[in-house]
Design a protein around this motif. Structure first.
Motif, PDB file in Angstrom:
ATOM      1  N   GLY A  54       9.252 -10.149  -7.281  1.00  0.00           N
ATOM      2  CA  GLY A  54       9.918  -8.857  -7.119  1.00  0.00           C
ATOM      3  C   GLY A  54      11.161  -8.751  -7.976  1.00  0.00           C
ATOM      4  O   GLY A  54      11.461  -7.695  -8.537  1.00  0.00           O
ATOM      5  N   ASP A  55      11.889  -9.866  -8.089  1.00  0.00           N
ATOM      6  CA  ASP A  55      13.092  -9.845  -8.930  1.00  0.00           C
ATOM      7  C   ASP A  55      12.736  -9.559 -10.379  1.00  0.00           C
ATOM      8  O   ASP A  55      13.416  -8.785 -11.068  1.00  0.00           O
ATOM      9  CB  ASP A  55      13.805 -11.201  -8.863  1.00  0.00           C
ATOM     10  N   VAL A  56      11.662 -10.181 -10.821  1.00  0.00           N
ATOM     11  CA  VAL A  56      11.235  -9.964 -12.208  1.00  0.00           C
ATOM     12  C   VAL A  56      10.852  -8.514 -12.418  1.00  0.00           C
ATOM     13  O   VAL A  56      11.207  -7.898 -13.426  1.00  0.00           O
ATOM     14  CB  VAL A  56      10.071 -10.902 -12.532  1.00  0.00           C
ATOM     15  N   MET A  57      10.175  -7.950 -11.415  1.00  0.00           N
ATOM     16  CA  MET A  57       9.779  -6.552 -11.549  1.00  0.00           C
ATOM     17  C   MET A  57      10.998  -5.649 -11.651  1.00  0.00           C
ATOM     18  O   MET A  57      11.036  -4.719 -12.460  1.00  0.00           O
ATOM     19  CB  MET A  57       8.938  -6.135 -10.342  1.00  0.00           C
ATOM     20  N   ILE A  58      12.017  -5.947 -10.841  1.00  0.00           N
ATOM     21  CA  ILE A  58      13.202  -5.082 -10.919  1.00  0.00           C
ATOM     22  C   ILE A  58      13.926  -5.277 -12.240  1.00  0.00           C
ATOM     23  O   ILE A  58      14.444  -4.313 -12.824  1.00  0.00           O
ATOM     24  CB  ILE A  58      14.127  -5.333  -9.722  1.00  0.00           C
ATOM     25  N   LEU A  59      13.926  -6.477 -12.749  1.00  0.00           N
ATOM     26  CA  LEU A  59      14.528  -6.686 -14.067  1.00  0.00           C
ATOM     27  C   LEU A  59      13.825  -5.863 -15.126  1.00  0.00           C
ATOM     28  O   LEU A  59      14.445  -5.232 -15.991  1.00  0.00           O
ATOM     29  CB  LEU A  59      14.439  -8.161 -14.452  1.00  0.00           C
ATOM     30  N   MET A  60      12.495  -5.814 -15.038  1.00  0.00           N
ATOM     31  CA  MET A  60      11.770  -5.026 -16.022  1.00  0.00           C
ATOM     32  C   MET A  60      12.037  -3.546 -15.837  1.00  0.00           C
ATOM     33  O   MET A  60      12.096  -2.795 -16.818  1.00  0.00           O
ATOM     34  CB  MET A  60      10.286  -5.352 -15.944  1.00  0.00           C
ATOM     35  N   VAL A  61      12.211  -3.138 -14.579  1.00  0.00           N
ATOM     36  CA  VAL A  61      12.550  -1.733 -14.341  1.00  0.00           C
ATOM     37  C   VAL A  61      13.890  -1.411 -14.987  1.00  0.00           C
ATOM     38  O   VAL A  61      14.058  -0.342 -15.586  1.00  0.00           O
ATOM     39  CB  VAL A  61      12.605  -1.428 -12.826  1.00  0.00           C
ATOM     40  N   ILE A  62      14.828  -2.368 -14.888  1.00  0.00           N
ATOM     41  CA  ILE A  62      16.124  -2.149 -15.536  1.00  0.00           C
ATOM     42  C   ILE A  62      15.942  -1.923 -17.029  1.00  0.00           C
ATOM     43  O   ILE A  62      16.548  -1.026 -17.618  1.00  0.00           O
ATOM     44  CB  ILE A  62      17.065  -3.329 -15.247  1.00  0.00           C
ATOM     45  N   CYS A  63      15.072  -2.744 -17.624  1.00  0.00           N
ATOM     46  CA  CYS A  63      14.819  -2.556 -19.057  1.00  0.00           C
ATOM     47  C   CYS A  63      14.271  -1.180 -19.347  1.00  0.00           C
ATOM     48  O   CYS A  63      14.722  -0.491 -20.260  1.00  0.00           O
ATOM     49  CB  CYS A  63      13.801  -3.587 -19.535  1.00  0.00           C
ATOM     50  N   TRP A  64      13.279  -0.776 -18.547  1.00  0.00           N
ATOM     51  CA  TRP A  64      12.648   0.507 -18.845  1.00  0.00           C
ATOM     52  C   TRP A  64      13.585   1.674 -18.565  1.00  0.00           C
ATOM     53  O   TRP A  64      13.527   2.706 -19.229  1.00  0.00           O
ATOM     54  CB  TRP A  64      11.365   0.666 -18.030  1.00  0.00           C
TER      55      TRP A  64
END
Lengths: 334, 572
Positions: B145-155
């Motif tokens: 989940g943390d990785v997913m939120i990090l990617m959301v930050i990127c997008w």
């Protein structure tokens, strides 16, 4: 040498003979120096009460006299047949061979481990350091580069491979001496100053180690694993061995570094490779000796008591010099 | 340390309560911005959003955490490093508060990562092998989940700022928002333990019971639901919401079934939490975020209470968590069994307790709107299963005979633990009605036929009868599970999905690495370096020694031979 004035007398003649040999005007004087060297060293090492040392002195006499005779013969041939100073001929090969045999360098080194096995530590120290001076300086006067490079490679390889299978500390130091001879002969070819530098540092390291072994009366590897050794003696042993092998922060790295620098600048790539790989093998068997004694914990033997010796300050000083002299030596240039 | 943090959190709760009442009555919401640094065209701004939802959630979080800290003063009193525990719990609360009040993704990430990390520290608190394995499973599942939120930050950087709440109305049909919504849903699924990632929640019961009460009942696992509630305007028409509906309904159903086969007290409660989480997620994905929020809050109350009662029972049973050893406890520990019963009945949705308001509203909304048959059946079936395992639990723990020892002393009067449970008991009784009057400014219009309205009661009665019959054990009862062994193990082990996260992931790599290690690390690379070179050098050295150990005259003669050869070359 326990207050033996005979030994002092012969020691004096030994020193003097080397000086005669290296500072003479003609080749004949060199030969005279070598002969007096031989003659004064024999009484130093022979002890008529001990059969082994008599046999050793006899072996030493035979090899060295053979080499001296050949040297004289080659000098005379050179004077009579050659009128130039060109160093790349067969006479120089033959002169170099005889000098190499006097030094104990490969391929004429087979007497060296034998004799070293029969001498005491102090005599060994003489043999490994002082006796090498005059042949090497004579070598620097008239050497054949190609022949010597081949001999250097043989020195390095035999010094490293021969020492792998030894358990006697004297033979181990003999093979390491042969290896270091390779470095020293190469440094002769670079510059005589560099040879002097290498030789001084080498003899300092050898003297520290031999004095350590002499104090503890150790001749074989299994005597190293005594837990009663003072920690500082063990540490000093470790540092000295590593320094002798040429490990960087210690003193013994400095001359090797300068030689490697020269080799790299002048693109002696194959030679560098052999220097490096044989140094690795040498360091391997040094470390093999010291890590057991230094790091493992053996049971304490109660009947052997190696307490702190009286002259601990010398041991500490030598450790300090080994560790820090490479860095301190850069302060000379400030 | 316990008292100080209890008082601090309790007063924090009161402050939040008063602000919540003020904000919701006046329809206020406050947006703080703190500009940390502003440099040419870039500025770093920390923002805090306080509206009624975040204040209400903060109030509930601080209430539960203050009560749990007070409870753990007595529960963990034999712990030498209690201060360490309290500090971890306080850091957890801080991360949760940061997550609740943040309108931008970076502080959400800080809170989210903090939650994951501190829940790992708390799960491995007892430091035995089971805790380590459980902690690893928890941390790694949350890490996805943390990785997913990090990617959301990127997008989200495409839009120029990380304050997501400003972009929902304008950018709904954008491709970037499509990707963002997908990743946010996956992040919420990992945190709230929906179907692909549901293996960590039963395993995390290796944590101490106060931790389970705080973390795994109300705060950590609801963070995912809360995130989806915040993002609801974005996600509401998207395709992934339907996928989320499907997965959460299955989670609800599966955990309800698995809880019926379990015999570990805390695992039953964990699977019940999982089931209610599935319920929350499914009603959220059907398009009712406020009902999901309502159920989140009431569920927090009674589930925390349930865990705390379980903690008292475990202490009394000499640290045994198996319900087959318990029985008849209602006779001996009346106050604790009072709390246990009320929280269990509230979980089932017994009328006019707090769980009834949220659960019944959910079920009526599901019946009133037109959804498909599978949704309908699984909702009601899961409700029935909830009652089933609840009544089975009550039968085993309260009503059947006591199974532990011949001579026993069941001590209930630990008033520190009891007082903390009474606070939650009070809230668990009243919070349903209290919240419904606050949150829903006008009631939902629901018009159902008579039998459909009573469907809840039919399902509950059926579940309770089944729960009674299953747990009616005597000395001569057969173990019916053994007759249907394959089916039972499938249903009991959460449909074998934990193997996907644990054994299935590591087996291939461990096997392969064993082959590599044996053949290369200890095989060929030893021959081509290391031992191989050593053997070569040793052979050379032995070979050299043959030449060294010779007659002395040979040496001298070889020297002469060399010279003779040189002479021949010279003079020819």
């Amino acid at each position: 040498m326990n207050n033996n004035s005979n030994k002092m007398f012969f020691l004096f003649i030994l020193f003097f003979s080397t000086l005669i040999s290296i500072s003479s005007n003609s080749w004949f004087g060199c030969w005279i120096g070598l002969e007096i060297n031989l003659l004064s060293f024999i009484p130093l090492i022979s002890n008529s009460k001990n059969l082994l040392s008599v046999e050793t002195s006899l072996k030493y006499f035979l090899t060295q006299s053979l080499a001296s005779i050949n040297f004289l013969f080659m000098i005379l041939i050179k004077f009579s047949l050659l009128k130039n100073f060109n160093m790349n001929n067969i006479i120089s090969i033959m002169m170099n061979s005889s000098l190499l045999m006097k030094m104990g360098s490969a391929p004429f080194h087979f007497w060296f481990p034998n004799i070293v096995e029969g001498l005491s530590w102090m005599n060994n120290f003489m043999l490994m350091t002082w006796q090498k001076i005059s042949p090497m300086i004579l070598l620097s006067y008239y050497f054949n580069k190609n022949f010597l490079i081949f001999m250097i490679i043989m020195n390095l390889i035999i010094g490293s491979l021969g020492g792998l299978n030894q358990t006697s500390l004297r033979k181990l130091l003999a093979f390491s001496s042969i290896n270091n001879l390779g470095w020293m002969i190469f440094s002769i070819m670079i510059s005589e100053n560099l040879w002097l530098f290498y030789f001084l540092i080498y003899s300092m390291m050898i003297s520290m180690m031999i004095s350590l072994f002499f104090l503890m009366n150790m001749y074989f590897m299994n005597q190293l694993f005594i837990n009663n050794m003072n920690f500082f003696i063990k540490l000093n042993l470790l540092i000295n061995f590593l320094s002798l092998g040429g490990l960087p922060p210690f003193m013994g790295f400095m001359p090797k570094w300068i030689i490697i620098n020269f080799l790299l600048i002048n693109k002696f790539y194959f030679l560098i490779f052999i220097f490096m790989m044989t140094s690795l093998i040498i360091i391997y068997y040094y470390i093999r000796i010291i890590y057991s004694s230094f790091m493992f914990n053996y049971f304490k033997m109660k009947w052997v008591n190696l307490l702190m010796k009286n002259n601990m300050s010398l041991i500490n000083l030598s450790s300090f010099i080994s560790i820090s002299s490479m860095i301190l030596s850069t302060f000379i240039f400030m | 340390m316990c008292f100080n943090s209890f008082f601090f959190l309790f007063f924090f709760m009161l402050i939040n309560y008063f602000f919540f009442v003020y904000f919701i009555m006046n329809g206020l919401s406050v947006f703080f911005e703190w500009e940390i640094i502003s440099f040419n065209s870039m500025s770093i701004v920390m923002s805090i959003l306080l509206d009624w939802m975040s204040l209400l959630f903060m109030m509930f979080v601080s209430l539960i955490s203050s009560v749990v800290i007070f409870y753990s003063k007595s529960y963990m009193n034999s712990e030498l490093n209690l201060n360490r525990f309290i500090i971890l719990v306080l850091m957890f609360v801080f991360s949760m508060v940061l997550l609740i009040i943040s309108p931008n993704l970076i502080s959400i990430l800080l809170g989210w990562d903090g939650l994951g990390l501190i829940s790992y520290c708390l799960v491995i608190y007892y430091q035995n092998l089971k805790s380590y394995n459980a902690g690893m499973l928890t941390a790694l599942s949350n890490r996805i989940g943390d990785v997913m939120i990090l990617m959301v930050i990127c997008w989200v950087m495409n839009y120029g700022s990380w304050n997501y709440i400003f972009y929902f109305d304008f950018m709904k049909n954008d491709y970037v928002m499509f990707i963002i919504s997908f990743m946010i849903i996956i992040a919420a699924m990992t945190k709230s333990a929906q179907i692909p990632f549901s293996s960590w929640l039963p395993a995390a019961m290796a944590a101490p019971t106060p931790v389970s009460a705080l973390v795994h009942s109300s705060t950590l696992v609801t963070a995912g639901v809360y995130l989806l509630i915040r993002f609801n305007y974005l996600l509401i028409d998207m395709f992934f919401f339907k996928v989320l509906l499907f997965l959460s309904i299955l989670t609800m159903f599966m955990s309800g079934i698995s809880a019926n086969y379990e015999f570990d007290l805390k695992k039953i409660i964990a699977l019940s939490t999982l089931s209610q989480l599935g319920l929350m997620m499914s009603i959220l994905s059907l398009g009712f975020p406020d009902i999901a929020f309502f159920h989140l809050l009431t569920h927090a109350m009674f589930k925390a209470l349930l865990f705390m009662c379980a903690g008292v029972i475990i202490h009394m049973m000499n640290d045994i968590q198996d319900i087959r050893y318990m029985g008849g406890l209602s006779l001996y520990i009346p106050l604790t069994s009072l709390c246990l019963n009320i929280s269990n009945l509230s979980l089932c949705g017994i009328p006019f307790l707090s769980g009834f308001y949220s659960k019944d509203l959910i079920l009526e909304m599901v019946s009133f709107n037109s959804f498909n048959l599978m949704v309908f059946i699984l909702f009601y079936l899961s409700t029935g299963l909830t009652v089933f395992y609840t009544f089975r639990l009550i039968m085993y723990v309260m009503i059947n005979d006591f199974n532990l020892m011949m001579i026993y002393n069941l001590y209930d009067e630990d008033y520190i633990m009891l007082n903390s449970m009474f606070v939650l008991l009070f809230m668990s009784l009243l919070s349903g009605s209290f919240l419904s009057w606050f949150i829903f400014s006008y009631p939902y219009m629901i018009y159902l036929p008579f039998n459909l309205k009573l469907m809840v009661i039919y399902v509950s009665i059926l579940g309770s009868i089944l729960g009674f019959m299953v747990s009616n054990m005597g000395i001569y009862s057969l173990n019916k599970l053994l007759l249907s062994y394959n089916l039972s193990s499938f249903l009991c082990l959460m449909w074998f999905m934990p193997n996907l996260s644990t054994y299935g992931l590591s087996y291939i790599y461990l096997n392969f690495s064993q082959i590599l290690f044996k053949n290369i690390d200890m095989g060929w690379s030893e021959i081509y370096s290391g031992k191989g070179i050593f053997n070569i050098l040793k052979n050379y050295s032995v070979f050299y020694n043959i030449y060294q150990m010779n007659n002395f005259k040979i040496y001298l003669f070889s020297f002469i031979l060399w010279f003779m050869i040189l002479f021949i070359f010279f003079f020819i």
